[in-house]
Design an enzyme around this catalytic site. Structure first.
Site, PDB file in Angstrom:
ATOM      1  N   HIS A 107       0.880  -1.262   0.024  1.00 40.54           N
ATOM      2  CA  HIS A 107      -0.077   0.081   0.010  1.00 40.54           C
ATOM      3  C   HIS A 107       0.760   1.174  -0.249  1.00 40.54           C
ATOM      4  O   HIS A 107       2.071   1.235   0.367  1.00 40.54           O
ATOM      5  CB  HIS A 107      -0.886   0.002   1.246  1.00 40.54           C
ATOM      6  CG  HIS A 107      -0.230   0.103   2.565  1.00 40.54           C
ATOM      7  ND1 HIS A 107       0.247  -1.177   3.066  1.00 40.54           N
ATOM      8  CD2 HIS A 107       0.322   0.776   3.428  1.00 40.54           C
ATOM      9  CE1 HIS A 107       0.715  -1.173   3.980  1.00 40.54           C
ATOM     10  NE2 HIS A 107       0.840   0.151   4.329  1.00 40.54           N
ATOM     11  N   HIS A 109       0.944   5.330   1.178  1.00 36.76           N
ATOM     12  CA  HIS A 109       0.333   6.375   2.188  1.00 36.76           C
ATOM     13  C   HIS A 109       0.108   7.710   1.188  1.00 36.76           C
ATOM     14  O   HIS A 109       1.292   7.964   0.603  1.00 36.76           O
ATOM     15  CB  HIS A 109       0.996   6.590   3.303  1.00 36.76           C
ATOM     16  CG  HIS A 109       1.217   5.231   4.187  1.00 36.76           C
ATOM     17  ND1 HIS A 109       0.504   5.144   5.289  1.00 36.76           N
ATOM     18  CD2 HIS A 109       1.981   4.276   4.124  1.00 36.76           C
ATOM     19  CE1 HIS A 109       0.881   3.955   5.900  1.00 36.76           C
ATOM     20  NE2 HIS A 109       1.899   3.356   5.085  1.00 36.76           N
TER      21      HIS A 109
HETATM   22  P1  5GP Z   1       2.035   0.385   7.210  1.00 36.48           P
HETATM   23  O1  5GP Z   1       2.767   0.566   8.639  1.00 36.48           O
HETATM   24  O2  5GP Z   1       2.053  -1.237   6.885  1.00 36.48           O
HETATM   25  O3  5GP Z   1       3.080   1.077   6.274  1.00 36.48           O
HETATM   26  O4  5GP Z   1       0.809   1.214   7.203  1.00 36.48           O
HETATM   27  C1  5GP Z   1      -0.582   0.422   7.460  1.00 36.48           C
HETATM   28  C2  5GP Z   1      -1.538   1.633   7.667  1.00 36.48           C
HETATM   29  O5  5GP Z   1      -2.808   0.927   7.931  1.00 36.48           O
HETATM   30  C3  5GP Z   1      -0.976   2.419   8.895  1.00 36.48           C
HETATM   31  O6  5GP Z   1      -0.995   3.820   8.362  1.00 36.48           O
HETATM   32  C4  5GP Z   1      -2.292   2.170   9.722  1.00 36.48           C
HETATM   33  O7  5GP Z   1      -2.907   3.335  10.562  1.00 36.48           O
HETATM   34  C5  5GP Z   1      -3.385   1.830   8.684  1.00 36.48           C
HETATM   35  N1  5GP Z   1      -4.412   0.682   9.317  1.00 36.48           N
HETATM   36  C6  5GP Z   1      -4.096  -0.413  10.148  1.00 36.48           C
HETATM   37  N2  5GP Z   1      -5.435  -0.977  10.312  1.00 36.48           N
HETATM   38  C7  5GP Z   1      -6.159  -0.223   9.617  1.00 36.48           C
HETATM   39  C8  5GP Z   1      -7.718  -0.504   9.356  1.00 36.48           C
HETATM   40  O8  5GP Z   1      -8.099  -1.586  10.120  1.00 36.48           O
HETATM   41  N3  5GP Z   1      -8.394   0.206   8.452  1.00 36.48           N
HETATM   42  C9  5GP Z   1      -7.683   1.177   8.090  1.00 36.48           C
HETATM   43  N4  5GP Z   1      -8.353   2.038   7.133  1.00 36.48           N
HETATM   44  N5  5GP Z   1      -6.532   1.531   8.048  1.00 36.48           N
HETATM   45  C10 5GP Z   1      -5.475   0.801   8.991  1.00 36.48           C
END
Ligand code: 5GP
Length: 144
Positions: A107, A109
């Protein structure tokens, strides 16, 4: 989670894509889905994913699918800028837990940055309620 860990089809974003987990959605097409981050680092923080590529991270996705999701990233970034008028916008992506990745479905951001407002911590704090996220999402949708 290591960089070459297998894709888990039951990860949280797979559930959101399947409609088995709620999210505040922004945009969807054949390849991509964009939705609000539930732990936003700033007002308008959202995420863009490929809907069908079983990729844990940037290293695991086929170039054609990557191209499709990047088109979505640019589309959403433009809508965030037009709809929310931030002073800057950060596009970020993490690979592997040691790099900060917490959800193992690739994903991107899209994080608006407002002068004088520090960004919140990554993936922490309490979740934002849908009625808080929805009006912000409406502005982004209207700018698509
Ligand atoms: P990563 O840490 O993998 O780069 O980003 C994961 C993102 O997913 C984080 O910014 C976190 O806030 C978001 N996130 C985690 N769980 C959920 C969820 O259940 N729903 C949504 N919409 N975002 C989530």
């Amino acid at each position: 989670m290591s960089l070459d860990a297998p894709y888990d089809p039951h990860n949280i974003f797979a559930k959101i894509i399947a409609g088995d987990m709620p999210s505040v959605q922004l945009y969807e097409d054949d390849d991509t889905l964009a939705f609000m981050d539930v732990f936003p680092q700033s007002e308008g923080h959202c995420l863009v994913v490929h809907k069908t590529a079983p990729a844990t991270n940037l290293l695991a996705i086929e170039p054609q699918a990557l191209s499709a999701v990047m088109n979505g990233v640019q589309k959403i970034t433009k809508a965030v800028v037009k709809g929310l008028s931030p002073d800057g916008v950060r596009v970020a992506q993490f690979n592997g837990a040691p790099a900060g990745q917490t959800v193992f479905h690739l994903h991107f951001h899209v994080i608006p940055v407002y002068e004088g407002a520090a960004l919140g911590a990554h993936a922490s704090g309490g979740p934002a309620a849908p009625d808080v996220l929805e009006p912000v999402a409406a502005k982004i949708r209207a700018a698509l």
